[in-house]
Motif scaffolding. Structure first.
Motif, mmCIF file in Angstrom:
data_model
loop_
_atom_site.group_PDB
_atom_site.id
_atom_site.type_symbol
_atom_site.label_atom_id
_atom_site.label_comp_id
_atom_site.label_asym_id
_atom_site.label_seq_id
_atom_site.Cartn_x
_atom_site.Cartn_y
_atom_site.Cartn_z
ATOM 1 N N LEU A 4 0.860 -1.179 0.000
ATOM 2 C CA LEU A 4 0.000 0.000 0.000
ATOM 3 C C LEU A 4 0.897 1.228 0.000
ATOM 4 C CD1 LEU A 4 -2.822 1.408 0.345
ATOM 5 C CD2 LEU A 4 -2.350 1.368 2.817
ATOM 6 N N LEU A 6 1.210 5.477 0.122
ATOM 7 C CA LEU A 6 0.497 6.674 0.570
ATOM 8 C C LEU A 6 1.315 7.913 0.230
ATOM 9 C CD1 LEU A 6 -0.568 5.442 4.128
ATOM 10 C CD2 LEU A 6 -2.012 5.565 2.093
ATOM 11 N N ALA A 15 -3.527 7.226 -2.548
ATOM 12 C CA ALA A 15 -3.262 5.874 -2.060
ATOM 13 C C ALA A 15 -3.284 4.932 -3.252
ATOM 14 C CB ALA A 15 -4.297 5.450 -1.019
ATOM 15 N N ILE A 54 -7.919 11.113 3.945
ATOM 16 C CA ILE A 54 -7.005 9.973 3.852
ATOM 17 C C ILE A 54 -7.694 8.631 4.082
ATOM 18 C CG2 ILE A 54 -6.191 10.091 6.262
ATOM 19 C CD1 ILE A 54 -3.357 9.412 4.967
ATOM 20 N N VAL A 58 -7.869 5.745 1.121
ATOM 21 C CA VAL A 58 -7.289 4.415 1.326
ATOM 22 C C VAL A 58 -8.355 3.336 1.130
ATOM 23 C CG1 VAL A 58 -6.305 2.845 3.054
ATOM 24 C CG2 VAL A 58 -5.419 5.183 2.826
ATOM 25 N N GLN A 59 -9.544 3.559 1.650
ATOM 26 C CA GLN A 59 -10.625 2.590 1.479
ATOM 27 C C GLN A 59 -10.944 2.379 0.002
ATOM 28 O OE1 GLN A 59 -13.642 4.460 3.939
ATOM 29 N NE2 GLN A 59 -13.215 3.103 5.663
ATOM 30 N N ALA A 69 -7.294 -5.228 3.617
ATOM 31 C CA ALA A 69 -6.119 -4.674 4.298
ATOM 32 C C ALA A 69 -5.257 -5.781 4.885
ATOM 33 C CB ALA A 69 -6.566 -3.703 5.386
ATOM 34 N N VAL A 75 3.548 -1.217 4.075
ATOM 35 C CA VAL A 75 2.979 0.107 3.844
ATOM 36 C C VAL A 75 4.132 1.059 3.554
ATOM 37 C CG1 VAL A 75 1.679 2.038 4.813
ATOM 38 C CG2 VAL A 75 1.008 -0.322 5.357
ATOM 39 N N ALA A 94 0.102 6.068 8.174
ATOM 40 C CA ALA A 94 0.859 4.894 7.744
ATOM 41 C C ALA A 94 1.435 4.134 8.925
ATOM 42 C CB ALA A 94 1.982 5.327 6.799
#
Length: 336
Positions: A4, A6, A15, A54, A58-59, A69, A75, A94
């Motif tokens: 992931l 960010l 993201a 954020i 991310v979702q 997740a 990350v 993060a």
């Protein structure tokens, strides 16, 4: 390796999910509308909006990638350079996310993210290659010998190219961000309308503050009524002339650097790499000088999290990992 990424270094909350080198999602929420009335990014407003955005960003990245997740292996997050408050939002999230999932945390230099975004070009540049990073806050020439082994050949001494575009666009009464606005206006203009200065230093460093000042003085020479007439009748020509000056300096530096290093492969990355004239001139000079030019798709030129995930994956492969004590470094540079 499923990473992931960010990114929140400035005014884009982003993201992305990278799965064994394949971009599964790359979500960017821009704040351009928020900052447009101010003619530039307001740091306090930017950090507040990152806080608001954020989690849903991310979702959405996880949803679009169709992964949970709990399937992430690491990350990766930008920890510099950038606006302190904006960086802090991304890094804090993060840290908590990685800790909750019990996966490694990888801090990524935003400039390294851009540096390796050339890998998203098709085809991608083989190592070694020369890289021009050209964005709103940074203009640098870097020779990449192999991953994380490079030499900085030159960087801006004052304004970055993207910053010059933004400031000059404001003088012309154009909207923020200025780079795309000038690019659009310049398409119908005459680049020889006015000969704005090209600052070429003895080394491979850049300087664009003189260009900005020259445009300011050029406009000040007119009365209010005459200035309004010139900006109405010749806006396209002025934008084309400014764009030609900036692109000339960038392409000229790339030409010189390629000659000095013998580079056969050149990547042009960062937000200003989306500029159509820079792309065109880069291809022309490459053909003239015998080097291949690589430019990623537009979605990977702007600040994005896919490049952060990719740089993070390269860092993991090199054995790097950061602890929860990692802090933001707003003035972070590329370390040779």
């Amino acid at each position: 390796m499923r990473v992931l990424g960010l990114e929140s270094s400035c005014d884009d909350t982003a993201a992305a999910v990278l799965d064994d080198g394949t971009v599964r999602s790359n979500i960017i929420s821009s704040q351009h509308d928020l900052h447009e009335e101010y003619g530039g990014v307001v740091p306090e407003l930017a950090s507040r909006d990152h806080q608001r955005l954020i989690v849903p960003v991310v979702q959405k990245a996880l949803s679009e990638a169709e992964v949970g997740a709990d399937t992430l292996d690491a990350v990766a997050v930008t920890y510099g350079p950038g606006l302190p408050g904006s960086l802090l939002v991304g890094l804090s999230f993060a840290k908590a996310f990685a800790r909750g999932l019990n996966v490694p945390l990888i801090g990524v230099n935003h400039l390294e993210g851009h540096l390796y975004s050339g890998d998203f070009a098709s085809p991608s540049p083989p190592r070694p290659y020369l890289c021009l990073i050209v964005s709103g806050g940074h203009t640098e020439l870097v020779y990449v010998e192999e991953d994380f082994s490079y030499t900085v050949l030159g960087r801006t001494r004052d304004d970055a190219a993207g910053e010059a575009f933004d400031k000059i666009a404001q003088l012309f009464g154009l909207s923020y961000p200025g780079g795309p606005a000038i690019d659009q206006q310049a398409a119908g203009g005459d680049p020889t309308f006015h000969d704005f200065p090209r600052t070429r230093l003895d080394n491979l460093d850049f300087s664009f503050s003189g260009l900005k000042t020259s445009v300011l003085y050029y406009l000040r020479n007119f009365s209010d009524a005459e200035r309004e007439r010139v900006l109405t009748e010749h806006l396209d020509d002025l934008c084309a002339s400014v764009q030609a000056a900036i692109v000339d300096v960038l392409v000229g530096a790339v030409r010189r650097a390629a000659e000095e290093t013998g580079a056969e492969h050149v990547a042009v990355v960062g937000g200003v790499a989306a500029n159509r004239e820079l792309r065109r001139r880069g291809a022309v000079v490459g053909a003239e000088e015998g080097f291949e030019v690589y430019v990623p798709d537009l979605s990977y030129c702007m600040d994005n999290a896919a490049m952060i995930a990719h740089a993070g994956a390269l860092r993991i492969a090199a054995g790097d990992e950061h602890s929860s004590t990692l802090d933001v470094v707003p003035q972070l540079q590329i370390e040779e």
